[in-house]
Design a protein around this motif. Sequence first.
Motif, PDB file in Angstrom:
ATOM      1  N   ILE A  44      -8.905  94.696  88.897  1.00  0.00           N
ATOM      2  CA  ILE A  44      -7.530  95.209  88.988  1.00  0.00           C
ATOM      3  C   ILE A  44      -7.405  96.005  90.279  1.00  0.00           C
ATOM      4  O   ILE A  44      -8.196  96.916  90.532  1.00  0.00           O
ATOM      5  CB  ILE A  44      -7.177  96.096  87.777  1.00  0.00           C
ATOM      6  CG1 ILE A  44      -7.335  95.307  86.475  1.00  0.00           C
ATOM      7  CG2 ILE A  44      -5.759  96.644  87.898  1.00  0.00           C
ATOM      8  CD1 ILE A  44      -7.119  96.140  85.231  1.00  0.00           C
ATOM      9  N   ASP A  50      -2.343  98.702  91.255  1.00  0.00           N
ATOM     10  CA  ASP A  50      -1.797  98.269  89.965  1.00  0.00           C
ATOM     11  C   ASP A  50      -2.381  99.030  88.782  1.00  0.00           C
ATOM     12  O   ASP A  50      -1.931  98.842  87.643  1.00  0.00           O
ATOM     13  CB  ASP A  50      -2.063  96.771  89.762  1.00  0.00           C
ATOM     14  CG  ASP A  50      -1.328  95.915  90.771  1.00  0.00           C
ATOM     15  OD1 ASP A  50      -0.225  96.321  91.174  1.00  0.00           O
ATOM     16  OD2 ASP A  50      -1.863  94.851  91.156  1.00  0.00           O
ATOM     17  N   ARG A  51      -3.363  99.879  89.019  1.00  0.00           N
ATOM     18  CA  ARG A  51      -4.049 100.530  87.901  1.00  0.00           C
ATOM     19  C   ARG A  51      -3.188 101.534  87.155  1.00  0.00           C
ATOM     20  O   ARG A  51      -3.444 101.818  86.001  1.00  0.00           O
ATOM     21  CB  ARG A  51      -5.328 101.204  88.414  1.00  0.00           C
ATOM     22  CG  ARG A  51      -6.372 100.207  88.877  1.00  0.00           C
ATOM     23  CD  ARG A  51      -7.584 100.879  89.481  1.00  0.00           C
ATOM     24  NE  ARG A  51      -8.555  99.879  89.950  1.00  0.00           N
ATOM     25  CZ  ARG A  51      -9.681 100.174  90.574  1.00  0.00           C
ATOM     26  NH1 ARG A  51      -9.978 101.466  90.824  1.00  0.00           N
ATOM     27  NH2 ARG A  51     -10.493  99.208  90.961  1.00  0.00           N
ATOM     28  N   ARG A 111      -0.036 101.121  86.413  1.00  0.00           N
ATOM     29  CA  ARG A 111       1.023 100.516  85.622  1.00  0.00           C
ATOM     30  C   ARG A 111       0.540  99.476  84.621  1.00  0.00           C
ATOM     31  O   ARG A 111       1.359  98.912  83.886  1.00  0.00           O
ATOM     32  CB  ARG A 111       2.056  99.867  86.551  1.00  0.00           C
ATOM     33  CG  ARG A 111       1.585  98.667  87.343  1.00  0.00           C
ATOM     34  CD  ARG A 111       2.658  98.188  88.307  1.00  0.00           C
ATOM     35  NE  ARG A 111       2.309  96.908  88.927  1.00  0.00           N
ATOM     36  CZ  ARG A 111       2.693  95.731  88.471  1.00  0.00           C
ATOM     37  NH1 ARG A 111       3.432  95.667  87.364  1.00  0.00           N
ATOM     38  NH2 ARG A 111       2.342  94.617  89.069  1.00  0.00           N
ATOM     39  N   VAL A 112      -0.759  99.230  84.563  1.00  0.00           N
ATOM     40  CA  VAL A 112      -1.226  98.232  83.603  1.00  0.00           C
ATOM     41  C   VAL A 112      -1.080  98.711  82.164  1.00  0.00           C
ATOM     42  O   VAL A 112      -1.133  97.907  81.237  1.00  0.00           O
ATOM     43  CB  VAL A 112      -2.705  97.859  83.863  1.00  0.00           C
ATOM     44  CG1 VAL A 112      -2.846  97.169  85.186  1.00  0.00           C
ATOM     45  CG2 VAL A 112      -3.585  99.094  83.786  1.00  0.00           C
ATOM     46  N   VAL A 159       3.609  94.374  80.787  1.00  0.00           N
ATOM     47  CA  VAL A 159       3.159  94.210  82.175  1.00  0.00           C
ATOM     48  C   VAL A 159       2.093  93.126  82.225  1.00  0.00           C
ATOM     49  O   VAL A 159       1.085  93.192  81.505  1.00  0.00           O
ATOM     50  CB  VAL A 159       2.607  95.540  82.741  1.00  0.00           C
ATOM     51  CG1 VAL A 159       1.944  95.304  84.095  1.00  0.00           C
ATOM     52  CG2 VAL A 159       3.739  96.542  82.893  1.00  0.00           C
ATOM     53  N   LEU A 187      -0.118  91.412  85.266  1.00  0.00           N
ATOM     54  CA  LEU A 187      -0.394  91.465  86.701  1.00  0.00           C
ATOM     55  C   LEU A 187      -0.445  90.072  87.314  1.00  0.00           C
ATOM     56  O   LEU A 187      -0.109  89.888  88.477  1.00  0.00           O
ATOM     57  CB  LEU A 187      -1.723  92.194  86.952  1.00  0.00           C
ATOM     58  CG  LEU A 187      -1.767  93.653  86.491  1.00  0.00           C
ATOM     59  CD1 LEU A 187      -3.112  94.253  86.847  1.00  0.00           C
ATOM     60  CD2 LEU A 187      -0.639  94.446  87.128  1.00  0.00           C
TER      61      LEU A 187
END
Length: 415
Positions: free
Chosen positions: A351, A355-356, A358-359, A364, A366
């Motif tokens: 990841i 992006d970490r 909002r995971v 969501v 990715l």
Amino acid sequence: MRIRVTLAAVLVVGIALVGGALLLVALLGNVLTGQVCQDSHERAAQLAAGNDRPPSTATELIQWVDPATAGARIASPGSGCVAVEPPGYTEDFVFASAASGAGEVIVGRPLVDVLDSTRFVRRVLVVGVPLMMGVVGGVTWLVTGRMLAPVTAIRREVDEITAAELHRRVPAARRDEVGRLATTMNRMLDRLQRSHESRLQFVSDASHELRSPIATIRQHAEVARAYPDRTCVAELAATVLAEDLRMQCLVDDLLLLARADEEPAGCPDTPVDLDDVVFAAARKLREATNLTIETAAVSAGQVRGDRAALARMVGNLAGNAARHARSLVTFSLSESAGGVLLTVADDGPGIAPADRSRVFDRFVRLDAARTRESGGAGLGLAIVAKIVESHGGTIEIDTSPTGGASLVVNLPRAA
């Protein structure tokens, strides 16, 4: 509030003014009466030291008392002063005496000037006190109006804000208590706006996710009705059952998140052997996938909480790792003074640091290329974050030694 403040100010000032007026009249009367007494003493001493015996006048009563005098009209006041109304007069006099030979001389002065002065002061106060109270009330009304004007503006602005206008804010230019109130209101409106936008997005995403299995079921049903000779009942039943299972899982996830939002602190407090939960999740992965599942680094670790919720958390982490792993999923569990540390790692693409954060948001994904069948609805890690939060823990994302994602959960250990 403005009316109450004005009435309170007028009441307090009125009580103070009335009390002060009464005290002023009493003190003025005492001072003026004392002055008349002193004048009477001085006049009596002057007459006693002289040889003249002047007669009484309208502004001064004189009485000589000696052993030869009988039937004195005025009793001796002694060393002090006496205020009485002498026979034949309609007003009070202040009498004082002084020794004169074998007898004494008594001098009386009228109190008419004292009474006139105090009467004049009372009339002035009767008119002045209400006027002063009116002035205080008017000034208080104007001052409180100016002070409360920003509060009124804030109230009107907030009253006009609807769900469709949560972007509006109240004026917060002042640097006093009212300005701090406006700043607090704006922060509250920010939270409401974010919550409202999140709720709308949540409803939109949930509707979108539910529409997909419903559309699949409808499509297969329409084909079966249009071409009954080409449709296998078993195939149709399998499709409907699979899509129904997807909808059930999605609804269960949504209900779990909704309950977590409503009752963030509702968590049982029972001892849970987290290593047993991890071994159970690893065993399911071995049975369901062809991946290599490593559990050699799992040691004993006990926490307090809801066993079912913790099993759901570990299961979601395991499922997420299995979806992204190429060939390996690694579990590790250790207990230290800082808590119980659970790590679930894979050898997938990992990841990105951007992006970490909002995971753990809901819905969501990715990888936009992944389908719902392979990637789920995007609620798994959101549920994990809620469960970890309800158990007083934290969750972080790092890079695993094999280059994939490593999700690290830190939970308080059982006391």
